[in-house]
Design an enzyme around this catalytic site. Sequence first.
Site, PDB file in Angstrom:
ATOM      1  N   ASN A 149      41.996  50.593  32.957  1.00  0.00           N
ATOM      2  CA  ASN A 149      42.681  49.765  33.954  1.00  0.00           C
ATOM      3  C   ASN A 149      44.169  49.609  33.696  1.00  0.00           C
ATOM      4  OD1 ASN A 149      42.048  48.211  31.670  1.00  0.00           O
ATOM      5  ND2 ASN A 149      42.242  46.338  32.863  1.00  0.00           N
ATOM      6  N   GLU A 247      38.200  43.197  22.783  1.00  0.00           N
ATOM      7  CA  GLU A 247      38.719  42.567  24.015  1.00  0.00           C
ATOM      8  C   GLU A 247      37.817  43.057  25.134  1.00  0.00           C
ATOM      9  OE1 GLU A 247      42.134  40.958  22.076  1.00  0.00           O
ATOM     10  OE2 GLU A 247      41.130  40.585  23.968  1.00  0.00           O
ATOM     11  N   CYS A 281      41.197  42.457  33.467  1.00  0.00           N
ATOM     12  CA  CYS A 281      40.191  41.532  32.912  1.00  0.00           C
ATOM     13  C   CYS A 281      40.652  40.086  33.018  1.00  0.00           C
ATOM     14  CB  CYS A 281      39.943  41.883  31.474  1.00  0.00           C
ATOM     15  SG  CYS A 281      41.469  41.983  30.619  1.00  0.00           S
ATOM     16  N   GLU A 462      44.533  39.324  19.474  1.00  0.00           N
ATOM     17  CA  GLU A 462      45.669  40.195  19.192  1.00  0.00           C
ATOM     18  C   GLU A 462      46.879  39.539  19.835  1.00  0.00           C
ATOM     19  OE1 GLU A 462      44.861  44.390  19.952  1.00  0.00           O
ATOM     20  OE2 GLU A 462      42.883  44.226  19.037  1.00  0.00           O
TER      21      GLU A 462
HETATM   22  O1  TXE Z   1      34.917  50.289  29.930  1.00  0.00           O
HETATM   23  P1  TXE Z   1      34.094  51.023  28.829  1.00  0.00           P
HETATM   24  P2  TXE Z   1      35.679  50.967  31.111  1.00  0.00           P
HETATM   25  C1  TXE Z   1      36.116  46.015  31.047  1.00  0.00           C
HETATM   26  C2  TXE Z   1      35.940  45.733  32.484  1.00  0.00           C
HETATM   27  C3  TXE Z   1      34.862  46.719  32.902  1.00  0.00           C
HETATM   28  C4  TXE Z   1      34.999  47.851  31.996  1.00  0.00           C
HETATM   29  C5  TXE Z   1      35.695  48.951  32.675  1.00  0.00           C
HETATM   30  O2  TXE Z   1      35.549  44.415  32.620  1.00  0.00           O
HETATM   31  O3  TXE Z   1      33.592  46.137  32.726  1.00  0.00           O
HETATM   32  O4  TXE Z   1      35.748  47.407  30.854  1.00  0.00           O
HETATM   33  O5  TXE Z   1      36.412  49.696  31.769  1.00  0.00           O
HETATM   34  C6  TXE Z   1      34.978  54.112  25.384  1.00  0.00           C
HETATM   35  N1  TXE Z   1      31.660  53.971  21.470  1.00  0.00           N
HETATM   36  N2  TXE Z   1      37.501  45.832  30.659  1.00  0.00           N
HETATM   37  O6  TXE Z   1      34.693  51.550  32.038  1.00  0.00           O
HETATM   38  O7  TXE Z   1      33.013  51.874  29.329  1.00  0.00           O
HETATM   39  C7  TXE Z   1      35.327  54.669  26.743  1.00  0.00           C
HETATM   40  O8  TXE Z   1      35.374  56.075  26.708  1.00  0.00           O
HETATM   41  C8  TXE Z   1      33.006  53.916  21.476  1.00  0.00           C
HETATM   42  C9  TXE Z   1      37.891  44.610  30.000  1.00  0.00           C
HETATM   43  O9  TXE Z   1      36.724  51.869  30.553  1.00  0.00           O
HETATM   44  O10 TXE Z   1      33.765  49.928  27.932  1.00  0.00           O
HETATM   45  C10 TXE Z   1      36.686  54.027  26.988  1.00  0.00           C
HETATM   46  O11 TXE Z   1      37.687  54.752  26.312  1.00  0.00           O
HETATM   47  N3  TXE Z   1      33.750  53.976  22.596  1.00  0.00           N
HETATM   48  C11 TXE Z   1      39.174  44.817  29.236  1.00  0.00           C
HETATM   49  C12 TXE Z   1      36.506  52.654  26.351  1.00  0.00           C
HETATM   50  O12 TXE Z   1      35.395  52.761  25.469  1.00  0.00           O
HETATM   51  C13 TXE Z   1      33.094  54.062  23.779  1.00  0.00           C
HETATM   52  C14 TXE Z   1      40.202  45.501  30.057  1.00  0.00           C
HETATM   53  C15 TXE Z   1      36.192  51.573  27.373  1.00  0.00           C
HETATM   54  O13 TXE Z   1      35.129  52.041  28.141  1.00  0.00           O
HETATM   55  C16 TXE Z   1      31.695  54.112  23.860  1.00  0.00           C
HETATM   56  C17 TXE Z   1      39.680  46.688  30.657  1.00  0.00           C
HETATM   57  C18 TXE Z   1      30.968  54.071  22.634  1.00  0.00           C
HETATM   58  N4  TXE Z   1      29.631  54.134  22.607  1.00  0.00           N
HETATM   59  C19 TXE Z   1      38.361  46.821  30.987  1.00  0.00           C
HETATM   60  N5  TXE Z   1      31.349  54.202  25.186  1.00  0.00           N
HETATM   61  C20 TXE Z   1      39.865  43.581  28.685  1.00  0.00           C
HETATM   62  N6  TXE Z   1      39.153  42.526  28.303  1.00  0.00           N
HETATM   63  O14 TXE Z   1      41.072  43.618  28.538  1.00  0.00           O
HETATM   64  C21 TXE Z   1      32.493  54.181  25.887  1.00  0.00           C
HETATM   65  N7  TXE Z   1      33.560  54.113  25.054  1.00  0.00           N
END
Ligand code: TXE
Length: 482
Positions: A149, A247, A281, A462
């Site tokens: 995002n 986060e 988020c 952070e």
């Molecule tokens: O998240 P993902 P996404 C949350 C938002 C939404 C989601 C969307 O609420 O639900 O994230 O973002 C990697 N081991 N936030 O789809 O799937 C993946 O490749 C290690 C909140 O990207 O969690 C990506 O690089 N890594 C947030 C990263 O994790 C893994 C702000 C995030 O992917 C993995 C943004 C694994 N098993 C989105 N599986 C905030 N709080 O600031 C996936 N990834």
Amino acid sequence: MEPVLNYINGSFVPARSGRTLDNINPATGEHITSIPRSDIHDVNDAVAAANAARAKWASTSIEERATWLQQIAKALESKAETVASLESMDTGKPIGLARRVDAARSVSNFRFFSDHSTELEDQTFVSNNAVNHVQRSPVGCVGLITPWNLPLYLLSWKVAPALLMGNTIVAKPSELTPLTANLLAEVFDELGLPPGVFNLVHGLGPEVGQPMVEHSEVQAVSFTGGTATGKVVAATAAPMFKKLSLELGGKNATIVLEDAPLHSIVDDLVRASFTNAGQVCLCGSRILVHESIKTEFTEAFVRGVEALNVGPPHLEETDMGSLISLDHLSKVESYIRLGVEEGGTVLTGGLRSNAPVDGTPANGAFLRPTVIDGLSTNARCATEEIFGPVVTLHTFSSDDEAIAMANSTEYGLAGSIWTADVERGKRMAEQVESGIVWINTWLNRDLRTPFGGMKQSGVGREGGDWSLNFFSELTNICVQQP
Ligand code: TXE
């Protein structure tokens, strides 16, 4: 566009397997480029490079590293327009937003932590018979995993303090948004950052992120992303006793009290709800309004939402571009359908078929901002994270009821309170179970402050000293006095 490659040990290389993934422009459905579909072998190469570079990088002084951050900030600033257009193309967000938020904040992140390093004090505690000196040293090789995002905004938020504290890095951006992470690697390459200090591995979460977290020579992991993935990361890292910063998601409440100056804040409330198509988020996705102003609020808010210019991200006048992907758009539409099934009324927006966005490609992931009224606060649409341009409206009759509603989900990331009486706002903010509460403002960020959530929104903070402490190990050296 040239294929995006991994950046390992100072070189741009494809995945060992030669496999690639497509990188798509979500606003047009067009193919932008390809990225490496890396796997554990590429992760091992990156971690080996990071560990080979550890001792030398840790031996540099914090002043030298702060100077590196200033140079990086300057280089990113000179490329700000490129950062903005790459980010807009990769995410579908409007070019104006990418310029104002993503590109600008990426520069600020490096500049802030460089400046902040001068405030880092060596801590010494003197008692009657001993002197305690707290020594700060790097954690070692840190794994940084970031979402789609705010790609460079969130990656730079972690890279800057990690480098400043003398760590070497293996970073994994979201497979959906590789472009500005690649640009950051190009900046490091051009500046001559020593090979192995920063390594970038592209690919899918389970195939790259998971091996990164599992790797015994990755000493800390800073993860930003979904709560579900955060649980997987935590379960992997915990038994290995890695330092972990999570986060995660949010379901933030925007509380509007009856004394709020409605007409002067409605644009702020629209912004808090729909910035980046609600894919931040920190966005307020539940609006809690005092019952006495519900009608007046709803009319003003819906008018503000309908005034948003939803369209092609490359146009300066666009307020809201596309979502990150057609898949995500389908997920968001499923929540709109669910909201109606749960008894909600769509006041504006709704399914793409009912409210198409004119002037945009049919296979662009566009959805008009949607407001759903009439749901109970324990409806799934009002408790689960949608992470799209959808907000639900709810009414309360007392401050205590508003606080109970705000605290009623499993998340605890952020919230905002809008009132003419700041003291009343502060009293309420003290009871909201979130990491951040804004009063009469939103996304107002002082980088010295702690950033993060509680409950299912994450673990750790952070920002400012909290980042410096996360990215360093502390040793207390106690000397007995003669
Ligand atoms: O998240 P993902 P996404 C949350 C938002 C939404 C989601 C969307 O609420 O639900 O994230 O973002 C990697 N081991 N936030 O789809 O799937 C993946 O490749 C290690 C909140 O990207 O969690 C990506 O690089 N890594 C947030 C990263 O994790 C893994 C702000 C995030 O992917 C993995 C943004 C694994 N098993 C989105 N599986 C905030 N709080 O600031 C996936 N990834």
